[in-house]
Design a protein around this motif. Structure first.
Motif, PDB file in Angstrom:
ATOM      1  N   SER A 134       6.131 -16.935 -48.403  1.00 41.05           N
ATOM      2  CA  SER A 134       5.211 -15.996 -49.062  1.00 41.05           C
ATOM      3  C   SER A 134       5.407 -14.579 -48.526  1.00 41.05           C
ATOM      4  O   SER A 134       5.325 -13.613 -49.285  1.00 41.05           O
ATOM      5  N   VAL A 135       5.683 -14.448 -47.246  1.00 41.70           N
ATOM      6  CA  VAL A 135       5.909 -13.099 -46.698  1.00 41.70           C
ATOM      7  C   VAL A 135       7.194 -12.516 -47.263  1.00 41.70           C
ATOM      8  O   VAL A 135       7.253 -11.362 -47.688  1.00 41.70           O
ATOM      9  N   ARG A 136       8.222 -13.311 -47.330  1.00 42.28           N
ATOM     10  CA  ARG A 136       9.494 -12.832 -47.878  1.00 42.28           C
ATOM     11  C   ARG A 136       9.326 -12.404 -49.343  1.00 42.28           C
ATOM     12  O   ARG A 136       9.794 -11.357 -49.775  1.00 42.28           O
ATOM     13  N   ARG A 137       8.607 -13.240 -50.116  1.00 41.70           N
ATOM     14  CA  ARG A 137       8.371 -12.921 -51.525  1.00 41.70           C
ATOM     15  C   ARG A 137       7.616 -11.587 -51.651  1.00 41.70           C
ATOM     16  O   ARG A 137       7.950 -10.740 -52.464  1.00 41.70           O
ATOM     17  N   HIS A 138       6.601 -11.421 -50.814  1.00 40.27           N
ATOM     18  CA  HIS A 138       5.823 -10.177 -50.846  1.00 40.27           C
ATOM     19  C   HIS A 138       6.716  -8.969 -50.543  1.00 40.27           C
ATOM     20  O   HIS A 138       6.666  -7.954 -51.245  1.00 40.27           O
ATOM     21  N   LEU A 139       7.545  -9.077 -49.504  1.00 42.08           N
ATOM     22  CA  LEU A 139       8.376  -7.936 -49.107  1.00 42.08           C
ATOM     23  C   LEU A 139       9.386  -7.573 -50.197  1.00 42.08           C
ATOM     24  O   LEU A 139       9.601  -6.403 -50.493  1.00 42.08           O
ATOM     25  N   VAL A 140       9.984  -8.594 -50.796  1.00 43.63           N
ATOM     26  CA  VAL A 140      11.024  -8.340 -51.792  1.00 43.63           C
ATOM     27  C   VAL A 140      10.404  -7.932 -53.139  1.00 43.63           C
ATOM     28  O   VAL A 140      10.821  -6.948 -53.744  1.00 43.63           O
ATOM     29  N   ASN A 141       9.373  -8.651 -53.568  1.00 39.82           N
ATOM     30  CA  ASN A 141       8.831  -8.401 -54.913  1.00 39.82           C
ATOM     31  C   ASN A 141       7.836  -7.236 -54.965  1.00 39.82           C
ATOM     32  O   ASN A 141       7.727  -6.561 -55.980  1.00 39.82           O
ATOM     33  N   GLU A 142       7.094  -7.037 -53.872  1.00 39.05           N
ATOM     34  CA  GLU A 142       6.032  -6.030 -53.944  1.00 39.05           C
ATOM     35  C   GLU A 142       6.262  -4.809 -53.067  1.00 39.05           C
ATOM     36  O   GLU A 142       5.605  -3.794 -53.233  1.00 39.05           O
ATOM     37  N   ARG A 143       7.175  -4.914 -52.092  1.00 35.68           N
ATOM     38  CA  ARG A 143       7.337  -3.770 -51.177  1.00 35.68           C
ATOM     39  C   ARG A 143       8.719  -3.138 -51.249  1.00 35.68           C
ATOM     40  O   ARG A 143       9.039  -2.247 -50.468  1.00 35.68           O
ATOM     41  N   GLY A 144       9.564  -3.651 -52.146  1.00 35.32           N
ATOM     42  CA  GLY A 144      10.858  -3.001 -52.373  1.00 35.32           C
ATOM     43  C   GLY A 144      11.930  -3.290 -51.338  1.00 35.32           C
ATOM     44  O   GLY A 144      12.923  -2.562 -51.252  1.00 35.32           O
ATOM     45  N   PHE A 145      11.760  -4.352 -50.542  1.00 29.64           N
ATOM     46  CA  PHE A 145      12.813  -4.708 -49.593  1.00 29.64           C
ATOM     47  C   PHE A 145      13.976  -5.359 -50.345  1.00 29.64           C
ATOM     48  O   PHE A 145      13.764  -6.156 -51.270  1.00 29.64           O
ATOM     49  N   GLY A 146      15.208  -5.007 -49.933  1.00 31.08           N
ATOM     50  CA  GLY A 146      16.362  -5.722 -50.453  1.00 31.08           C
ATOM     51  C   GLY A 146      16.404  -7.107 -49.817  1.00 31.08           C
ATOM     52  O   GLY A 146      15.906  -7.289 -48.695  1.00 31.08           O
ATOM     53  N   LYS A 147      16.981  -8.066 -50.540  1.00 33.78           N
ATOM     54  CA  LYS A 147      17.021  -9.432 -49.989  1.00 33.78           C
ATOM     55  C   LYS A 147      17.767  -9.471 -48.656  1.00 33.78           C
ATOM     56  O   LYS A 147      17.450 -10.268 -47.771  1.00 33.78           O
ATOM     57  N   ASP A 148      18.774  -8.595 -48.512  1.00 30.79           N
ATOM     58  CA  ASP A 148      19.536  -8.597 -47.260  1.00 30.79           C
ATOM     59  C   ASP A 148      18.806  -7.880 -46.121  1.00 30.79           C
ATOM     60  O   ASP A 148      19.277  -7.846 -44.993  1.00 30.79           O
ATOM     61  N   GLN A 149      17.641  -7.313 -46.424  1.00 30.19           N
ATOM     62  CA  GLN A 149      16.848  -6.673 -45.361  1.00 30.19           C
ATOM     63  C   GLN A 149      15.849  -7.646 -44.748  1.00 30.19           C
ATOM     64  O   GLN A 149      15.093  -7.275 -43.844  1.00 30.19           O
ATOM     65  N   VAL A 150      15.785  -8.842 -45.303  1.00 34.09           N
ATOM     66  CA  VAL A 150      14.781  -9.798 -44.835  1.00 34.09           C
ATOM     67  C   VAL A 150      15.469 -11.091 -44.408  1.00 34.09           C
ATOM     68  O   VAL A 150      16.113 -11.764 -45.220  1.00 34.09           O
ATOM     69  N   TYR A 151      15.320 -11.432 -43.133  1.00 33.38           N
ATOM     70  CA  TYR A 151      15.719 -12.780 -42.705  1.00 33.38           C
ATOM     71  C   TYR A 151      14.449 -13.620 -42.711  1.00 33.38           C
ATOM     72  O   TYR A 151      13.415 -13.192 -42.193  1.00 33.38           O
ATOM     73  N   PHE A 152      14.497 -14.777 -43.305  1.00 34.85           N
ATOM     74  CA  PHE A 152      13.316 -15.646 -43.242  1.00 34.85           C
ATOM     75  C   PHE A 152      13.749 -17.092 -43.063  1.00 34.85           C
ATOM     76  O   PHE A 152      14.823 -17.495 -43.520  1.00 34.85           O
ATOM     77  N   CYS A 153      12.921 -17.836 -42.367  1.00 32.59           N
ATOM     78  CA  CYS A 153      13.259 -19.241 -42.117  1.00 32.59           C
ATOM     79  C   CYS A 153      11.977 -20.057 -41.948  1.00 32.59           C
ATOM     80  O   CYS A 153      11.087 -19.680 -41.171  1.00 32.59           O
ATOM     81  N   GLY A 154      11.870 -21.128 -42.685  1.00 34.32           N
ATOM     82  CA  GLY A 154      10.774 -22.076 -42.499  1.00 34.32           C
ATOM     83  C   GLY A 154      11.096 -22.928 -41.269  1.00 34.32           C
ATOM     84  O   GLY A 154      12.054 -23.685 -41.280  1.00 34.32           O
TER      85      GLY A 154
END
Ligand SMILES: Cc1cc2nc3c(=O)[nH]c(=O)nc-3n(C[C@H](O)[C@H](O)[C@H](O)COP(=O)(O)OP(=O)(O)OC[C@H]3O[C@@H](n4cnc5c(N)ncnc54)[C@H](O)[C@@H]3O)c2cc1C
Length: 268
Positions: free
Chosen positions: A238-258
């Motif tokens: 959910s944090v990754r989705r928020h950053l990419v979809n609502e805050r304009g982060f590029g997918k390569d700017q976010v590392y995420f792992c469950g």
């Protein structure tokens, strides 16, 4: 400017190495640090603050530990008879000391249902364990000036190590979601970092909700920012989705792992 001295290394051909418990330290009522000694520690290719260590545990308390011997360790483990097959779980190297041959792992104690949690709760000096180096994932671009670190209790070891290795000029916002104040640890806070502890209690908020609400009201600009997000699966996604979809982060700017998955509660 470098964010840390860390470098990425996804290790593909590591071997499991025997290690032995040297000591245990209760960090808070819910976390224990297990210090291990490994004669072959020089082969452990530590690469950064979220370095993944696969741990191999005896199949039952008191049972003998059988480690895979080859680099293709997973098929080897799967082929072992169930009675001797080690339990394999993922953890983070909290600290490593090549001089003394010691390596620390911080375990969340979440009851006896999980073999790793149960093992850590009972660990005493002399207990045998296997460790395998599996590389680090924290890889901010060289242009990074700001970091966003988000996680739950299982991400505390990686986030603690990241803060300790951070270049002092990097700005960092750290959002840590835990149940309550009992879970908090004293963390090293570099000059340009801000650490916010977010409590699920007393409302028993679902995993990730507190951190997501905090994030929604936080000032976070994607420019030159790298986000590292880990913890329970719904928090991470959910944090990754928020950053990419609502805050304009590029997918390569976010590392995420469950890091783990909370079982769904099925209504009766
Ligand atoms: C890259 C990576 C690094 C990690 N680093 C760490 C670390 O440094 N420290 C750490 O404590 N964990 C860490 N984890 C998480 C850890 O691997 C899991 O929590 C793991 O499931 C624990 O194994 P177990 O045998 O105790 O429980 P399992 O047998 O895997 O699970 C048994 C039950 O416990 C539940 N469960 C599992 N973990 C938790 C938890 N933390 N809280 C509540 N319920 C849980 C499961 O949903 C399941 O119902 C990391 C995971 C990854 C992928």
């Amino acid at each position: 400017m470098t964010v840390t001295t860390a470098r990425r290394a996804i290790v593909r051909d590591s071997l499991a190495m025997p290690a032995v418990v040297v000591s245990t330290t209760q960090l808070n009522p819910h976390m224990v640090r297990v210090r291990l000694h490994c004669d072959e520690i020089e082969k452990f290719d530590y690469a950064g603050p979220d370095h993944l260590v696969r741990v191999f545990l005896p199949p039952r308390p008191g049972a003998e530990l059988h480690l895979p011997i080859g680099a293709r360790w997973w098929p080897e483990v799967c082929a072992m008879p169930e009675a001797v097959r080690p339990v394999v779980r993922n953890y983070t190297v909290r600290a490593i000391d090549r001089i003394t041959g010691e390596l620390d792992i911080d375990f969340v104690l979440h009851g006896d249902e999980g073999p790793a949690s149960s093992w850590a709760r009972r660990a005493v000096p002399g207990d045998k364990i296997g460790i395998l180096s599996d590389g680090a994932r924290f890889e901010p671009p060289a242009t990074t000036r700001r970091l966003l670190l988000v996680g739950d209790e299982t991400a505390l070891p990686a986030i603690s190590a990241t803060l300790e290795q951070l270049h002092p000029e990097i700005e960092a916002l750290v959002l840590l979601e835990v149940d309550d104040v009992d879970w908090e640890l004293e963390l090293f806070c570099p000059p340009n970092a801000e650490i916010r502890w977010l409590h699920r209690a007393p409302t028993a908020a679902p995993r990730g909700l507190r951190v997501l609400n905090e994030l929604r009201s936080a000032t976070v600009q994607p420019q030159d920012c790298y986000a590292w997000v880990a913890g329970e699966s719904s928090l991470a996604t959910s944090v990754r989705r928020h950053l990419v979809n609502e805050r304009g982060f590029g997918k390569d700017q976010v590392y995420f792992c469950g890091y783990w998955r909370q079982p769904e509660i099925t209504p009766r």
